[in-house]
Design a protein around this motif. Structure first.
Motif, PDB file in Angstrom:
ATOM      1  N   GLY A  46       1.960  -5.293   0.162  1.00 48.53           N
ATOM      2  CA  GLY A  46       0.650  -4.862  -0.308  1.00 48.53           C
ATOM      3  C   GLY A  46      -0.083  -5.903  -1.137  1.00 48.53           C
ATOM      4  N   TYR A  47       0.643  -6.870  -1.657  1.00 46.51           N
ATOM      5  CA  TYR A  47       0.013  -7.866  -2.518  1.00 46.51           C
ATOM      6  C   TYR A  47      -0.501  -9.071  -1.760  1.00 46.51           C
ATOM      7  CZ  TYR A  47       1.814  -5.656  -6.757  1.00 46.51           C
ATOM      8  OH  TYR A  47       2.080  -4.806  -7.774  1.00 46.51           O
ATOM      9  N   ASN A 100       7.907  -0.130 -11.299  1.00 49.13           N
ATOM     10  CA  ASN A 100       6.514  -0.546 -11.256  1.00 49.13           C
ATOM     11  C   ASN A 100       6.021  -0.743  -9.833  1.00 49.13           C
ATOM     12  OD1 ASN A 100       5.451  -0.608 -13.844  1.00 49.13           O
ATOM     13  ND2 ASN A 100       6.492  -2.515 -14.322  1.00 49.13           N
ATOM     14  N   VAL A 160       2.494   9.415 -14.304  1.00 50.87           N
ATOM     15  CA  VAL A 160       3.249   8.340 -13.657  1.00 50.87           C
ATOM     16  C   VAL A 160       3.413   7.179 -14.621  1.00 50.87           C
ATOM     17  CG1 VAL A 160       3.274   6.737 -11.711  1.00 50.87           C
ATOM     18  CG2 VAL A 160       2.251   8.990 -11.434  1.00 50.87           C
ATOM     19  N   SER A 219       0.887   6.996  -8.041  1.00 50.90           N
ATOM     20  CA  SER A 219      -0.356   7.438  -8.683  1.00 50.90           C
ATOM     21  C   SER A 219      -1.388   7.868  -7.667  1.00 50.90           C
ATOM     22  CB  SER A 219      -0.955   6.400  -9.618  1.00 50.90           C
ATOM     23  OG  SER A 219      -0.451   5.153  -9.419  1.00 50.90           O
ATOM     24  N   VAL A 220      -1.409   7.205  -6.519  1.00 50.97           N
ATOM     25  CA  VAL A 220      -2.350   7.622  -5.478  1.00 50.97           C
ATOM     26  C   VAL A 220      -1.983   9.018  -4.973  1.00 50.97           C
ATOM     27  CG1 VAL A 220      -3.010   7.156  -3.102  1.00 50.97           C
ATOM     28  CG2 VAL A 220      -3.043   5.331  -4.769  1.00 50.97           C
ATOM     29  N   THR A 273       4.892   2.573  -8.603  1.00 52.59           N
ATOM     30  CA  THR A 273       3.867   3.206  -9.436  1.00 52.59           C
ATOM     31  C   THR A 273       2.518   3.360  -8.744  1.00 52.59           C
ATOM     32  OG1 THR A 273       4.861   2.662 -11.551  1.00 52.59           O
ATOM     33  CG2 THR A 273       2.506   2.897 -11.502  1.00 52.59           C
ATOM     34  N   PRO A 274       1.968   2.318  -8.128  1.00 58.39           N
ATOM     35  CA  PRO A 274       0.658   2.513  -7.491  1.00 58.39           C
ATOM     36  C   PRO A 274       0.695   3.604  -6.424  1.00 58.39           C
ATOM     37  CG  PRO A 274       1.166   0.187  -7.646  1.00 58.39           C
ATOM     38  CD  PRO A 274       2.399   0.905  -8.046  1.00 58.39           C
ATOM     39  N   ALA A 312      -0.239  11.260  -6.633  1.00 55.90           N
ATOM     40  CA  ALA A 312      -0.455  12.216  -7.732  1.00 55.90           C
ATOM     41  C   ALA A 312      -1.912  12.616  -7.804  1.00 55.90           C
ATOM     42  CB  ALA A 312      -0.004  11.600  -9.051  1.00 55.90           C
ATOM     43  N   GLU A 313      -2.772  11.607  -7.686  1.00 55.76           N
ATOM     44  CA  GLU A 313      -4.198  11.886  -7.791  1.00 55.76           C
ATOM     45  C   GLU A 313      -4.637  12.882  -6.713  1.00 55.76           C
ATOM     46  OE1 GLU A 313      -6.375   8.238  -7.691  1.00 55.76           O
ATOM     47  OE2 GLU A 313      -8.276   9.299  -7.505  1.00 55.76           O
ATOM     48  N   ASP A 320      -2.489   2.589   2.752  1.00 51.83           N
ATOM     49  CA  ASP A 320      -3.617   2.202   1.895  1.00 51.83           C
ATOM     50  C   ASP A 320      -3.155   1.363   0.725  1.00 51.83           C
ATOM     51  OD1 ASP A 320      -5.299   5.431   2.184  1.00 51.83           O
ATOM     52  OD2 ASP A 320      -5.308   3.639   3.465  1.00 51.83           O
ATOM     53  N   VAL A 321      -1.989   1.723   0.198  1.00 50.26           N
ATOM     54  CA  VAL A 321      -1.495   1.004  -0.976  1.00 50.26           C
ATOM     55  C   VAL A 321      -0.820  -0.309  -0.583  1.00 50.26           C
ATOM     56  CG1 VAL A 321       0.002   1.209  -2.980  1.00 50.26           C
ATOM     57  CG2 VAL A 321      -1.194   3.194  -2.147  1.00 50.26           C
ATOM     58  N   GLN A 377       1.646  -9.817  -9.487  1.00 56.13           N
ATOM     59  CA  GLN A 377       0.309 -10.412  -9.418  1.00 56.13           C
ATOM     60  C   GLN A 377       0.344 -11.855  -9.902  1.00 56.13           C
ATOM     61  OE1 GLN A 377      -2.408  -8.846  -8.074  1.00 56.13           O
ATOM     62  NE2 GLN A 377      -3.207 -10.921  -8.227  1.00 56.13           N
TER      63      GLN A 377
END
Lengths: 288, 313, 280
Positions: free
Chosen positions: C205-206, C27, C51, C34-35, C30-31, C37-38, C273-274, C186
């Motif tokens: 990143g959090y 997880n 993803v 996905s970025v 994952t972010p 992948a997009e 960015d992530v 989170q």
């Protein structure tokens, strides 16, 4: 003395009734508070973009269309399997089954299935559909898992709906020479239809809101497009809410509330639909 | 009579025989389909049991049952891993206790109000709201518990953290309320009016009637309602996963952070390698959960049957 | 019934077309995936990439099973998993795609600003239970962690709790019984932001303004280092881990193109960015 006793009993009744009303208010308030809170916090995030686009930037931007569509596919898949099975099982139990230990064990099985925790259904789906049948983490596996969970509900509501059809209807039909199945198909089922549909809609609403089973069976976080076949992976609203509330750095809080709002609207609209069907059927029955 | 008419109407007895044979075949076919559907529920139930046993029993050959049930060390990713579920079991008990302690008095009182006292208009307004509560998905409840309830609980009880059994129990009670109210209300309405009339005739007030006649009369139904609510609380996953705190220590108070059995499964299933030791242990927990909820639901069903028979006319 | 039968027949014809890529696993990653992948899909419209989570363990299992093309992981594959892969004819090939600093955060009102790894270990094994003991207020420590679904859980355990690589390394240490295991990062951040006594280890990143990162000292005699992209890259920040992709053998075809993109300067820009740290 008489009056003294009476008024004492009346005042204790008043107190008791006040407590009952208080209890009702306590029962009712949270539901309203929760719904209102979600609406207030989530309304900002609702936009055409949210509802019609795919997620972007790991869900921080873009929309949740695939999750909405995935949820609808899940509901559809669940009901396609669970409704016919449920209705036929209901028919069997009311029309064909004899009162023996076998029938009693079926009824017992239904009661038990209704009470199995959703995570255990998830484990079941994982072991059987994902692994044993090799369906993988797909719409098919998830729908079948949710269908198993919904089956108890569809069987019970179908059974109740069919039982509610008065005996006279059946007897009349058989008397003019119709076979048992013809009676069921053309007379009993149509009468029982509103009850059956109500049960189906409620089952769909439940399927829309379940997270634990699809967590285990495997919903995806991001999919490039909508699922094209039952073997594809899928996104779903409850899982998306869980993920955006949990696993994406810097996710704006309003987005989380927005997803919660969409999920709530989907689930509650099905509940409302079920209630409307039930109420209208009752009215029609009373007027006829 | 019908047969005679068919005889007269059709040309030749053979046509009639063929028709009836077709009907009978069709009936038989449909009967077998319906029968298969009927036993589907048993098949699924047995399937669940079989799978849980197959994947979960091996856990006990690695960890002896005594150690599994009464051990307090749960380290699935250590080498070697140890599995003991006492903390999880106690946590499930705590959240269920809190949920039941809150939802039963409120639920039964609310049911009594709706069934006996409330004017029809009030009833019609309240019932849909309760149904809304029943419809709120568990992940949303967990979200609310996390965002809104846990800070409140933390400050109200001066705790280290609001993520504890108490918060989880409160959210669970909200989820059990609808079913307790609904089944209790049905049970109360099933008490025949004759009982109430008799009580009024003796000079009792409405409240005295409710207290001494209606509620005792509906007691089995109310017990069933409580059991169903308990079953719901035991089996709930997402809410407790997000709100109960997830600590491994055996909780000695509801204000401790804890991890009920359902959350324990969800917390590990994402990592567990299929067929591995952790996987087996998680299925074993699933097995225990299944047995527990089975027992509770069986009791509820038995009690409900008795209630129905009691007042059957 | 008929649907099931049909489905079973269709299973025989399973298998994915060559222009789709499946990424399963952590997880944490994952972010980022996905970025990537997009962006890759927008540049290569004939490719479709999916993803999913839910954990490094599941990703590795999928790689071993052959049900994924790329496994994304926030921890290194274990020897036992490598052995299992080899019996299945799978050859795990490791590619580091980014780094992630684990920031140790506390509530902004907490006066503590630096901690050694040894102190962190003691906190997370319930040996230090009061903030006083590390120079803070007289208040109980609420130690938050991720649950076993997370590769981060394992990484933190090995590198901080068990102090891997340090002279004080102690392999038998486990998380203490009062540590809270949360299902998501989170949630941990939210709790630290509103609980003055909490401590947690989210990925870089959090970290938001609502929480305060603590400077980490490798040993008592080292200087305390705050986590940032620079300190992770130059190795001065002691708690950082590689984010990894595993494939079956060396990547080829469209998978190779995708991973090449991820490792390219364009792809690596997305890493910051992530909230992770790009490769140096």
């Amino acid at each position: 003395m008489r009056t003294g006793g009476a008024s004492k009993r009346h005042s204790s009744q008043r107190t008791a009734f006040t407590m009952l009303i208080a209890a009702t208010i306590i029962a009712v308030l949270p539901a309203l508070a929760i719904v209102i809170q979600i609406i207030i916090s989530g309304a900002d995030a609702i936009s055409l973009e949210l509802l019609t686009e795919a997620p972007s930037q790991a869900g921080k931007a873009g929309g949740i269309l695939p999750a909405i569509v995935g949820t609808f596919y899940l509901m559809l898949g669940t009901i396609i399997v669970a409704l016919p099975m449920g209705v036929m099982a209901g028919i069997y139990l009311t029309e064909y089954a004899r009162d023996n230990w076998f029938t009693r064990s079926i009824n017992l099985a239904i009661v038990n299935l209704a009470g199995v925790p959703s995570i255990v259904y998830g484990l079941f789906g994982l072991g059987i559909f994902v692994l044993l049948f090799h369906f993988g983490m797909s719409l098919l596996s998830a729908s079948l898992t949710l269908a198993c969970q919904a089956l108890a509900m569809t069987v019970t509501t179908s059974r109740e709906a069919i039982l509610a059809v008065p005996k006279e209807y059946r007897e009349g039909s058989l008397a003019v020479g119709a076979t048992k199945w013809q009676t069921i198909r053309h007379l009993v089922l149509p009468q029982a239809l509103p009850g059956i549909i109500t049960g189906a809609v409620l089952a769909m609403s439940r399927a829309a809101g379940e997270t634990a089973p699809i967590l285990v069976v495997g919903a995806a976080f991001l999919l490039p497009g909508l699922p094209q076949s039952p073997f594809d992976q899928f996104m779903a609203l409850p899982y998306h809410l869980y993920t955006v509330a949990a696993h994406v750095p810097g996710m704006p809080k309003s987005t989380m509330w927005g997803v919660a709002l969409v999920l709530l609207v989907v689930v509650l609209s099905f509940n409302v639909l079920a209630t409307i069907i039930r109420v209208r059927a009752r009215q029609r029955r009373h007027s006829s | 009579m019908l047969r005679q008419r068919v005889d007269d109407a059709t040309a030749g007895a053979s046509l009639e025989r063929r028709l009836r044979r077709r009907w009978r075949l069709r009936e038989k076919l449909i009967e077998s389909w319906v029968f298969l559907a009927g036993i589907l529920t048993i098949v699924i139930l047995l399937g669940i049991i079989a799978l849980l046993l197959r994947e979960g029993l091996p856990a006990f050959s690695y960890t002896p049952p005594w150690e599994f049930f009464f051990g307090t060390k749960w380290y699935p990713v250590s080498e070697p891993p140890t599995f003991g579920i006492t903390s999880f079991f106690v946590a499930t008990l705590w959240v269920t206790l809190v949920a039941t302690a809150i939802s039963v008095p409120i639920g039964v009182a609310c049911a009594a109000y709706l069934a006996e006292v409330a004017p029809a208009k009030v009833r019609e307004t309240v019932k849909p709201i309760i149904e809304i509560l029943a419809g709120i998905p568990s992940v949303v409840m967990g979200f609310i518990g996390l965002m809104l309830l846990s800070p409140l609980v933390q400050s109200a009880f001066d705790l280290n953290t609001g993520l504890c059994g108490l918060s989880a129990g409160i959210m669970l009670s909200l989820m059990s309320l609808p079913i307790i109210i609904s089944v209790s209300e049905d049970a109360l309405r099933a008490v025949p009016d004759d009982f109430r009339e008799a009580s009024y005739a003796l000079g009792a007030t409405k409240w005295e009637t409710i207290r001494h006649v209606c509620i005792p009369g509906a007691l089995s139904g109310i017990t069933a309602a409580v059991m169903l609510g308990v079953g719901r609380a035991i089996g709930e996953t997402m809410t407790v996963l997000m709100v109960a705190g997830g600590a491994l220590a055996v909780p000695i108070s509801p204000t401790n952070p804890m991890m009920p059995m359902t959350a324990a499964i969800a917390s590990g299933i994402g990592n567990a390698v299929r067929g591995g030791l952790q996987y087996q242990a998680l299925f074993a927990i699933g097995l225990i959960l299944f047995v527990l909820t089975l027992a509770v639901n069986l009791i509820a069903d038995r009690v409900l049957e008795r209630q129905k028979r009691k007042f059957a006319r | 019934m008929v649907m099931l039968a049909l489905a079973l027949v269709l299973t025989a014809c399973g298998g994915s077309p060559s222009t789709s890529i499946k990424i399963i696993g952590s997880n944490t990653v994952t972010p980022l995936s996905s970025v990537w992948a997009e962006e890759f899909m927008s540049q290569n419209p004939q490719v479709s990439i999916s993803v999913s989570g839910p954990g490094s363990g599941v990703g590795i299992a999928a790689l071993i099973d052959g049900t994924t093309d790329i496994c994304q992981a926030s921890r290194v594959i274990k020897q036992s998993e490598i052995d299992q892969a080899e019996t299945n004819g799978v050859d795990p090939h490791e590619i580091q795609v980014a780094s992630d600093g684990l920031s140790v955060v506390v509530h902004p009102s907490n006066p503590v600003s630096e901690l050694t790894i040894a102190q962190l270990s003691a906190i997370y094994t319930d040996q230090i239970t009061n903030w006083e003991e590390v120079g803070g207020n007289d208040a109980p420590i609420v130690a938050l962690s991720r649950d076993t679904n997370s590769g981060t859980h394992v990484f933190f355990k090995e590198h901080v709790v068990q102090m891997l690589g340090l002279p004080t390394e102690e392999k038998s240490l486990e998380y203490g019984p009062s540590v809270l295991f949360l299902p998501s990062t989170q949630e941990g951040i939210d709790e630290v932001a509103q609980n003055p006594n909490a401590i947690f280890y989210p990925g870089l990143g959090y970290v938001t303004e609502e929480v305060k990162p603590v400077a980490i000292k490798r040993t008592a005699s080292d200087p305390g280092v705050l986590p940032s992209a620079e300190t992770v890259l130059d190795g001065t920040y002691p708690i950082s881990r590689p984010l990894l992709y595993y494939t079956d053998g060396e990547p080829t075809g469209v998978i190779k193109s995708f991973i090449d993109y991820c490792l390219s300067s364009e792809g690596q820009e997305k890493v910051s960015d992530v909230g992770h740290v790009p490769l140096g």
